[in-house]
Design an enzyme around this catalytic site. Sequence first.
Site, PDB file in Angstrom:
ATOM      1  N   HIS A  96      -9.559   0.938   4.649  1.00  7.30           N
ATOM      2  CA  HIS A  96      -8.306   1.155   5.376  1.00  7.30           C
ATOM      3  C   HIS A  96      -8.579   2.092   6.553  1.00  7.30           C
ATOM      4  O   HIS A  96      -9.421   2.987   6.468  1.00  7.30           O
ATOM      5  CB  HIS A  96      -7.255   1.760   4.433  1.00  7.30           C
ATOM      6  CG  HIS A  96      -5.885   1.794   5.036  1.00  7.30           C
ATOM      7  ND1 HIS A  96      -5.491   2.773   5.919  1.00  7.30           N
ATOM      8  CD2 HIS A  96      -4.836   0.941   4.914  1.00  7.30           C
ATOM      9  CE1 HIS A  96      -4.247   2.515   6.302  1.00  7.30           C
ATOM     10  NE2 HIS A  96      -3.827   1.416   5.707  1.00  7.30           N
ATOM     11  N   ASN A 126       0.870  -1.176   0.000  1.00  7.23           N
ATOM     12  CA  ASN A 126       0.000   0.000   0.000  1.00  7.23           C
ATOM     13  C   ASN A 126       0.905   1.223   0.000  1.00  7.23           C
ATOM     14  O   ASN A 126       1.463   1.579   1.029  1.00  7.23           O
ATOM     15  CB  ASN A 126      -0.889  -0.027   1.264  1.00  7.23           C
ATOM     16  CG  ASN A 126      -1.723   1.237   1.397  1.00  7.23           C
ATOM     17  OD1 ASN A 126      -1.810   2.046   0.473  1.00  7.23           O
ATOM     18  ND2 ASN A 126      -2.339   1.417   2.565  1.00  7.23           N
ATOM     19  N   LYS A 172       0.124   4.235  -0.418  1.00  6.93           N
ATOM     20  CA  LYS A 172      -0.549   5.441   0.112  1.00  6.93           C
ATOM     21  C   LYS A 172      -0.310   6.628  -0.827  1.00  6.93           C
ATOM     22  O   LYS A 172      -0.234   6.439  -2.038  1.00  6.93           O
ATOM     23  CB  LYS A 172      -0.073   5.718   1.545  1.00  6.93           C
ATOM     24  CG  LYS A 172      -0.177   4.470   2.435  1.00  6.93           C
ATOM     25  CD  LYS A 172      -0.052   4.778   3.895  1.00  6.93           C
ATOM     26  CE  LYS A 172      -0.062   3.486   4.682  1.00  6.93           C
ATOM     27  NZ  LYS A 172      -0.135   3.689   6.112  1.00  6.93           N
TER      28      LYS A 172
HETATM   29  C1  PEP Z   1      -0.872   0.097   6.166  1.00  7.22           C
HETATM   30  O1  PEP Z   1      -1.048   1.293   6.129  1.00  7.22           O
HETATM   31  O2  PEP Z   1      -1.705  -0.660   5.627  1.00  7.22           O
HETATM   32  C2  PEP Z   1       0.310  -0.411   6.853  1.00  7.22           C
HETATM   33  C3  PEP Z   1       0.308  -1.665   7.256  1.00  7.22           C
HETATM   34  O3  PEP Z   1       1.339   0.479   7.059  1.00  7.22           O
HETATM   35  P1  PEP Z   1       2.761   0.155   7.772  1.00  7.22           P
HETATM   36  O4  PEP Z   1       3.282  -1.117   7.165  1.00  7.22           O
HETATM   37  O5  PEP Z   1       3.612   1.344   7.420  1.00  7.22           O
HETATM   38  O6  PEP Z   1       2.491   0.029   9.222  1.00  7.22           O
END
Ligand code: PEP
Length: 258
Positions: free
Chosen positions: A97, A11, A13
């Site tokens: 999410h 992801n 983002k």
């Molecule tokens: C996410 O946002 O789905 C996530 C798991 O982020 P991170 O791996 O940075 O904790």
Amino acid sequence: MSIRTPLIAGNWKMNKTATEATDLVKAIAAAVGTESAVQIVLCPPFTALSAVCAAAEGTHLAVGAQNMHDKTHGAFTGEVSAAMLRDLHVTHVILGHSERRAIFGEDDAFINRKVNAALAASLKPILCVGELLAEREAGTTNAVVKRQVELGLAGVPAGKAEQVIIAYEPVWAIGTGKTATPAMAQEVHAFIRSLLVTQFGAETAGRVRILYGGSMKPDNADALLAEHDIDGGLIGGASLEAKSFVDLVQSAAKSLTR
Ligand code: PEP
């Protein structure tokens, strides 16, 4: 050995221009090759989907979006539909999410409409669920996760349930460097699978992938992925660089040989 193919999803983002995204796809594709026992899904921002789909063509990499609207078209400024994603050859979509829930006010009913709209368009939803720190401390983790899973999957026909991927992401572990211990994560994953058994029956529930998300990194992945009901990871921070992401893919591949 599990009957479930492990899945590692990145992801990204709100990171990576289309140019940066293309470079990252090429680096990941070169490292994993065209064969892998692990399913890999890259979820760039909307603006990079087209470039990532083009760069991923002919590779082992699938492409997912980070969100979509439940309606097919209309006056929804700033939104995209399932058909628009399918048209780009996107195959997966992250829904619910915790950042969408917390920052953009998405509730279980809206997320559920998106899950059903994604399935109707043959997109595989990655439904995110998980408790806040205060909820864990109050002992309500299971109640929160139960509500999110049951309401999120309401109306999903049993015949389509296998297309759904669940991501258990304790909100206090996302982007914080704090990870649930393998035992803590496994307990919730097993609980989620028991909910799926109730809703869809044991055979279907046994085929649904449940990913862990929340600061999964190369140094903690082996232990998490060794757990029986942890079928892969939804990766934020560690998906932004080819080396750490591919290390996680390799951890998932290793989990198959244990
Ligand atoms: C996410 O946002 O789905 C996530 C798991 O982020 P991170 O791996 O940075 O904790």
